[in-house]
Enzyme design. Structure first.
Site, PDB file in Angstrom:
ATOM      1  N   GLU A   1       0.844  -1.204   0.000  1.00  0.00           N
ATOM      2  CA  GLU A   1       0.000   0.000   0.000  1.00  0.00           C
ATOM      3  C   GLU A   1       0.872   1.245   0.000  1.00  0.00           C
ATOM      4  O   GLU A   1       1.971   1.240   0.558  1.00  0.00           O
ATOM      5  CB  GLU A   1      -0.870   0.023   1.269  1.00  0.00           C
ATOM      6  CG  GLU A   1      -2.288  -0.469   1.065  1.00  0.00           C
ATOM      7  CD  GLU A   1      -3.185   0.521   0.320  1.00  0.00           C
ATOM      8  OE1 GLU A   1      -2.683   1.353  -0.458  1.00  0.00           O
ATOM      9  OE2 GLU A   1      -4.408   0.455   0.522  1.00  0.00           O
ATOM     10  N   ASP A   2       0.348   2.311  -0.579  1.00  0.00           N
ATOM     11  CA  ASP A   2       1.035   3.596  -0.510  1.00  0.00           C
ATOM     12  C   ASP A   2       0.829   4.228   0.869  1.00  0.00           C
ATOM     13  O   ASP A   2       1.748   4.746   1.481  1.00  0.00           O
ATOM     14  CB  ASP A   2       0.545   4.548  -1.611  1.00  0.00           C
ATOM     15  CG  ASP A   2      -0.975   4.652  -1.673  1.00  0.00           C
ATOM     16  OD1 ASP A   2      -1.678   3.883  -0.981  1.00  0.00           O
ATOM     17  OD2 ASP A   2      -1.484   5.518  -2.412  1.00  0.00           O
TER      18      ASP A   2
ATOM     19  N   ASP B   1      -4.714   5.282   5.954  1.00  0.00           N
ATOM     20  CA  ASP B   1      -5.312   6.459   6.587  1.00  0.00           C
ATOM     21  C   ASP B   1      -6.282   5.960   7.663  1.00  0.00           C
ATOM     22  O   ASP B   1      -5.873   5.645   8.777  1.00  0.00           O
ATOM     23  CB  ASP B   1      -5.987   7.277   5.478  1.00  0.00           C
ATOM     24  CG  ASP B   1      -6.593   8.578   5.967  1.00  0.00           C
ATOM     25  OD1 ASP B   1      -6.676   8.789   7.179  1.00  0.00           O
ATOM     26  OD2 ASP B   1      -6.999   9.397   5.126  1.00  0.00           O
TER      27      ASP B   1
ATOM     28  N   LYS C   1      -0.869   6.792   8.767  1.00  0.00           N
ATOM     29  CA  LYS C   1      -1.431   7.852   9.619  1.00  0.00           C
ATOM     30  C   LYS C   1      -1.909   7.193  10.922  1.00  0.00           C
ATOM     31  O   LYS C   1      -3.100   6.920  11.105  1.00  0.00           O
ATOM     32  CB  LYS C   1      -2.578   8.557   8.891  1.00  0.00           C
ATOM     33  CG  LYS C   1      -2.140   9.295   7.635  1.00  0.00           C
ATOM     34  CD  LYS C   1      -3.291  10.060   7.012  1.00  0.00           C
ATOM     35  CE  LYS C   1      -2.926  10.654   5.665  1.00  0.00           C
ATOM     36  NZ  LYS C   1      -4.073  11.272   4.974  1.00  0.00           N
TER      37      LYS C   1
ATOM     38  N   VAL D   1      -1.634  14.108   1.896  1.00  0.00           N
ATOM     39  CA  VAL D   1      -0.318  14.182   1.263  1.00  0.00           C
ATOM     40  C   VAL D   1      -0.385  13.746  -0.199  1.00  0.00           C
ATOM     41  O   VAL D   1      -1.267  12.976  -0.582  1.00  0.00           O
ATOM     42  CB  VAL D   1       0.726  13.320   2.024  1.00  0.00           C
ATOM     43  CG1 VAL D   1       1.021  13.911   3.384  1.00  0.00           C
ATOM     44  CG2 VAL D   1       0.268  11.872   2.157  1.00  0.00           C
TER      45      VAL D   1
ATOM     46  N   ARG E   1       0.908  12.549  -8.779  1.00  0.00           N
ATOM     47  CA  ARG E   1       1.497  11.247  -8.439  1.00  0.00           C
ATOM     48  C   ARG E   1       2.973  11.196  -8.797  1.00  0.00           C
ATOM     49  O   ARG E   1       3.731  10.399  -8.248  1.00  0.00           O
ATOM     50  CB  ARG E   1       0.783  10.131  -9.205  1.00  0.00           C
ATOM     51  CG  ARG E   1      -0.667   9.917  -8.814  1.00  0.00           C
ATOM     52  CD  ARG E   1      -1.172   8.610  -9.430  1.00  0.00           C
ATOM     53  NE  ARG E   1      -2.620   8.508  -9.409  1.00  0.00           N
ATOM     54  CZ  ARG E   1      -3.342   8.051  -8.391  1.00  0.00           C
ATOM     55  NH1 ARG E   1      -2.744   7.665  -7.291  1.00  0.00           N
ATOM     56  NH2 ARG E   1      -4.644   7.976  -8.473  1.00  0.00           N
TER      57      ARG E   1
HETATM   58  P1  IMP Z   1      -8.078   4.421   4.126  1.00  0.00           P
HETATM   59  O1  IMP Z   1      -9.072   3.409   3.640  1.00  0.00           O
HETATM   60  O2  IMP Z   1      -8.757   5.577   4.811  1.00  0.00           O
HETATM   61  O3  IMP Z   1      -6.984   3.830   4.981  1.00  0.00           O
HETATM   62  O4  IMP Z   1      -7.413   5.083   2.864  1.00  0.00           O
HETATM   63  C1  IMP Z   1      -6.595   4.370   2.033  1.00  0.00           C
HETATM   64  C2  IMP Z   1      -6.551   4.938   0.626  1.00  0.00           C
HETATM   65  O5  IMP Z   1      -7.025   6.298   0.561  1.00  0.00           O
HETATM   66  C3  IMP Z   1      -5.132   4.976   0.126  1.00  0.00           C
HETATM   67  O6  IMP Z   1      -4.795   3.782  -0.516  1.00  0.00           O
HETATM   68  C4  IMP Z   1      -5.134   6.178  -0.797  1.00  0.00           C
HETATM   69  O7  IMP Z   1      -5.584   5.804  -2.074  1.00  0.00           O
HETATM   70  C5  IMP Z   1      -6.161   7.108  -0.208  1.00  0.00           C
HETATM   71  N1  IMP Z   1      -5.568   8.122   0.688  1.00  0.00           N
HETATM   72  C6  IMP Z   1      -5.682   8.195   2.031  1.00  0.00           C
HETATM   73  N2  IMP Z   1      -5.008   9.245   2.531  1.00  0.00           N
HETATM   74  C7  IMP Z   1      -4.453   9.857   1.472  1.00  0.00           C
HETATM   75  C8  IMP Z   1      -3.586  11.015   1.342  1.00  0.00           C
HETATM   76  O8  IMP Z   1      -3.203  11.696   2.313  1.00  0.00           O
HETATM   77  N3  IMP Z   1      -3.207  11.323   0.077  1.00  0.00           N
HETATM   78  C9  IMP Z   1      -3.569  10.603  -1.016  1.00  0.00           C
HETATM   79  N4  IMP Z   1      -4.359   9.513  -0.930  1.00  0.00           N
HETATM   80  C10 IMP Z   1      -4.791   9.143   0.296  1.00  0.00           C
END
Ligand code: IMP
Length: 173
Positions: A92-93, A96, A124, A146, A158
């Site tokens: 994963e990048d 969050d 995060k 970010v 990107r």
């Molecule tokens: P989560 O499901 O909230 O953990 O979010 C995961 C996905 O949301 C990541 O794989 C990203 O595609 C996107 N994402 C979450 N935070 C960011 C950020 O700060 N910048 C860009 N993409 C984000």
């Protein structure tokens, strides 16, 4: 935009993670599952630093609309490889809220792999709610939005080589 992690620091961290993975999977042939679109640069750099046999596949999920999480995860592209009995490393990048990675780990576990590990470049930690421990984490960052090194804002930015926080959070509305 404010740079928070430099290109050099990313390179160094990717090499460190790769070294650890190379040790952990010394006699194995794991499948690295990159989560599209954001992980494509991290995955490409990571696998080229690994000293083991490996395979690569991709999954695509959608939970974000622009910069906001919709709160539900939708599987847009499933894995193509048979992963039953295999060692899987999800790449994963960023993690969050944790919604996406919780969904992915659950989904992959349904196919009864031999093992599942998670590698994420960014984490995060303050806001993430996870049901499991992360195996490889690049950087813990505050819960700001970010961009760069694969991460987008409305599909752009990107290609930036470093990681940046967007200055005016209002611009994101
Ligand atoms: P989560 O499901 O909230 O953990 O979010 C995961 C996905 O949301 C990541 O794989 C990203 O595609 C996107 N994402 C979450 N935070 C960011 C950020 O700060 N910048 C860009 N993409 C984000």
């Amino acid at each position: 935009m404010k740079q928070i992690i430099s290109e050099k620091d990313i390179e160094k961290k990717v090499r460190e993670i790769a070294e650890q993975i190379t040790k952990d999977y010394a006699d194995k042939t794991p499948i690295f599952v990159g989560i599209l679109n954001g992980s494509f640069i991290f995955l490409a750099d990571l696998v080229r630093e690994l000293g083991i046999d490996l395979e690569v596949d991709f999954m695509k999920v959608q939970s974000y609309d622009g910069h906001k999480s919709t709160g539900t995860v939708h599987l847009a592209k499933d894995i193509s490889t048979e992963i039953t009995g295999r060692d899987v490393v999800i790449v994963e990048d960023i993690i969050d809220s944790g919604l996406t990675i919780n969904f992915l780990v659950h989904r992959i576990n349904e196919s009864a792999p031999s093992s599942v590990a998670v590698a994420t470049l960014l984490f995060k930690k303050e806001v993430a709610q996870l049901n499991f421990e992360l195996d490889y984490v690049g950087f813990e960052i505050p819960p700001d939005y970010v961009v760069g090194y694969g991460l987008d804002h409305n599909q752009k930015m990107r290609n930036l080589k470093a990681i940046h926080v967007l200055d005016h959070q209002d611009d994101l509305a």
